[in-house]
Design an enzyme around this catalytic site. Structure first.
Site, PDB file in Angstrom:
ATOM      1  N   ASN A  12      -2.807   7.866 -58.309  1.00 21.49           N
ATOM      2  CA  ASN A  12      -1.706   6.629 -58.349  1.00 21.49           C
ATOM      3  C   ASN A  12      -2.911   5.454 -58.574  1.00 21.49           C
ATOM      4  OD1 ASN A  12      -0.272   4.211 -58.307  1.00 21.49           O
ATOM      5  ND2 ASN A  12       0.557   4.808 -56.363  1.00 21.49           N
ATOM      6  N   LYS A  14      -2.234   2.446 -59.018  1.00 18.35           N
ATOM      7  CA  LYS A  14      -1.438   1.085 -58.774  1.00 18.35           C
ATOM      8  C   LYS A  14      -1.832   0.004 -59.709  1.00 18.35           C
ATOM      9  CE  LYS A  14      -1.315   2.773 -54.024  1.00 18.35           C
ATOM     10  NZ  LYS A  14      -1.325   2.729 -52.583  1.00 18.35           N
ATOM     11  N   GLU A 101       5.636   0.775 -51.912  1.00 21.06           N
ATOM     12  CA  GLU A 101       5.255  -0.548 -52.316  1.00 21.06           C
ATOM     13  C   GLU A 101       6.444  -1.044 -53.099  1.00 21.06           C
ATOM     14  OE1 GLU A 101       1.261   0.300 -53.874  1.00 21.06           O
ATOM     15  OE2 GLU A 101       0.651   0.751 -51.782  1.00 21.06           O
ATOM     16  N   GLU A 171       5.030  10.010 -47.844  1.00 18.08           N
ATOM     17  CA  GLU A 171       4.274   9.063 -47.618  1.00 18.08           C
ATOM     18  C   GLU A 171       4.464   8.315 -46.486  1.00 18.08           C
ATOM     19  OE1 GLU A 171       1.643   8.523 -51.373  1.00 18.08           O
ATOM     20  OE2 GLU A 171       3.264   6.955 -51.468  1.00 18.08           O
ATOM     21  N   GLY A 177      -3.112   3.372 -47.684  1.00 17.36           N
ATOM     22  CA  GLY A 177      -4.260   2.272 -47.743  1.00 17.36           C
ATOM     23  C   GLY A 177      -4.878   1.906 -46.425  1.00 17.36           C
ATOM     24  N   SER A 217      -3.944   7.778 -47.497  1.00 22.39           N
ATOM     25  CA  SER A 217      -5.265   8.014 -47.369  1.00 22.39           C
ATOM     26  C   SER A 217      -5.713   9.380 -47.205  1.00 22.39           C
ATOM     27  CB  SER A 217      -5.547   7.605 -45.755  1.00 22.39           C
ATOM     28  OG  SER A 217      -4.997   6.195 -45.590  1.00 22.39           O
TER      29      SER A 217
HETATM   30  P1  PGA Z   1      -3.786   5.578 -50.445  1.00 25.23           P
HETATM   31  O1  PGA Z   1      -2.449   5.411 -51.509  1.00 25.23           O
HETATM   32  O2  PGA Z   1      -4.222   6.958 -51.094  1.00 25.23           O
HETATM   33  O3  PGA Z   1      -4.651   4.418 -50.920  1.00 25.23           O
HETATM   34  O4  PGA Z   1      -3.513   5.623 -49.390  1.00 25.23           O
HETATM   35  C1  PGA Z   1      -1.511   6.485 -51.691  1.00 25.23           C
HETATM   36  C2  PGA Z   1      -0.099   5.950 -52.449  1.00 25.23           C
HETATM   37  O5  PGA Z   1       0.142   4.777 -52.048  1.00 25.23           O
HETATM   38  O6  PGA Z   1       0.510   6.626 -53.173  1.00 25.23           O
END
Ligand code: PGA
Length: 256
Positions: A12, A14, A101, A171, A177, A217
């Protein structure tokens, strides 16, 4: 994970990368993931504006292409939105729905998520439906209640076959993040619970077929232990998917 379910490693991206940067990363993933594609499913979710360039870079590769969101209508006066028809036309095979998000920063409700999941399936896109609790919800002992509500509302209107073909991503919001990965046991506990819910709502065959990813993460050094869990069938990767070498290490994980 159970042997019958093909693992899914999804990136992803983003709101990162220009079209040229995204295409370059897609080419590197294509090159580096070639050897695992029979056994594993690899997906890339660039921003809408990079989808065309990434589709071109991935053509004929077997790597899937995902939108990060969609509107549930096929077309209409919805300024700033992108429809399932448009995603499909641009070469998408999948679409991420209800990412935390989107839920937290853009007000997406369980009802909106359910409509989007139905729309994706109606237009031949595989939905990757995200669920997960916030830190406050976990600390107040409400994790299972929140995940149950989100999962049931998202899947309620789907047929058994649609659920079997869908992908879910657990998640925990506090792990996204933040560098705070859920322990493999914490993730497995929730993911096994989700599979039980699906067993109850859509039957054993759908529950056994549904791929449930973990996200939050995920890094090269924790993917192996996560993938060793019975109900973790893949990963939705944010930060560590933005560089070819770390995402390719994740794609090439060895479970255990
Ligand atoms: P991250 O994001 O691996 O940066 O924690 C995961 C996600 O939001 O799908």
């Amino acid at each position: 994970m159970a042997a019958a379910r093909r693992p899914v490693l999804a990136a992803n991206w983003k709101m990162y990368k220009t079209a040229a940067e995204a295409a370059q990363l897609a080419r590197a993933v294509r090159e580096g993931a070639r050897d695992v594609l029979g056994a594993r499913e690899v997906l890339l979710a660039p921003s809408f504006l990079s989808i065309a360039a990434v589709a071109e870079a991935l053509r004929g590769s077997g790597i899937g292409l995902a939108g990060q969101n969609l509107h549930h209508e096929a077309e209409g006066a919805f300024t700033g939105e992108v429809s399932p028809v448009m995603l499909k036309d641009a070469g998408c095979t999948h679409v991420i729905i209800g990412h935390s998000e989107r839920r937290q920063l853009f007000g997406e409700t369980d009802e909106a998520v359910a409509k989007k999941a139905r729309a994706a399936l109606a237009h031949g896109l595989t939905p990757i439906v995200c669920v997960g609790e916030t830190l406050a919800e976990r600390e107040s002992g409400r994790t299972m209640e929140v995940v149950e509500r989100q999962t049931e509302k998202a899947l309620r209107a789907l047929s058994t076959d649609q659920v079997a073909a869908a992908v879910l991503a657990y998640e925990p919001v506090w792990a996204i993040g933040t560098g705070k990965v859920a322990t493999a046991e914490q993730a497995e506990e929730v993911q096994a619970f989700i599979r039980k819910l699906v067993n109850r709502s859509h039957g054993q065959a759908a529950a056994a077929a549904l791929r449930i990813l973990y996200g939050g993460s995920v890094k090269p050094d924790n993917i192996g232990i996560l993938m060793a869990q019975a109900d973790i069938d893949g990963a939705l990767v944010g930060g560590a998917s933005l560089k070819a070498d770390s995402f390719l290490q994740i794609v090439h994980y060895a479970a255990g």
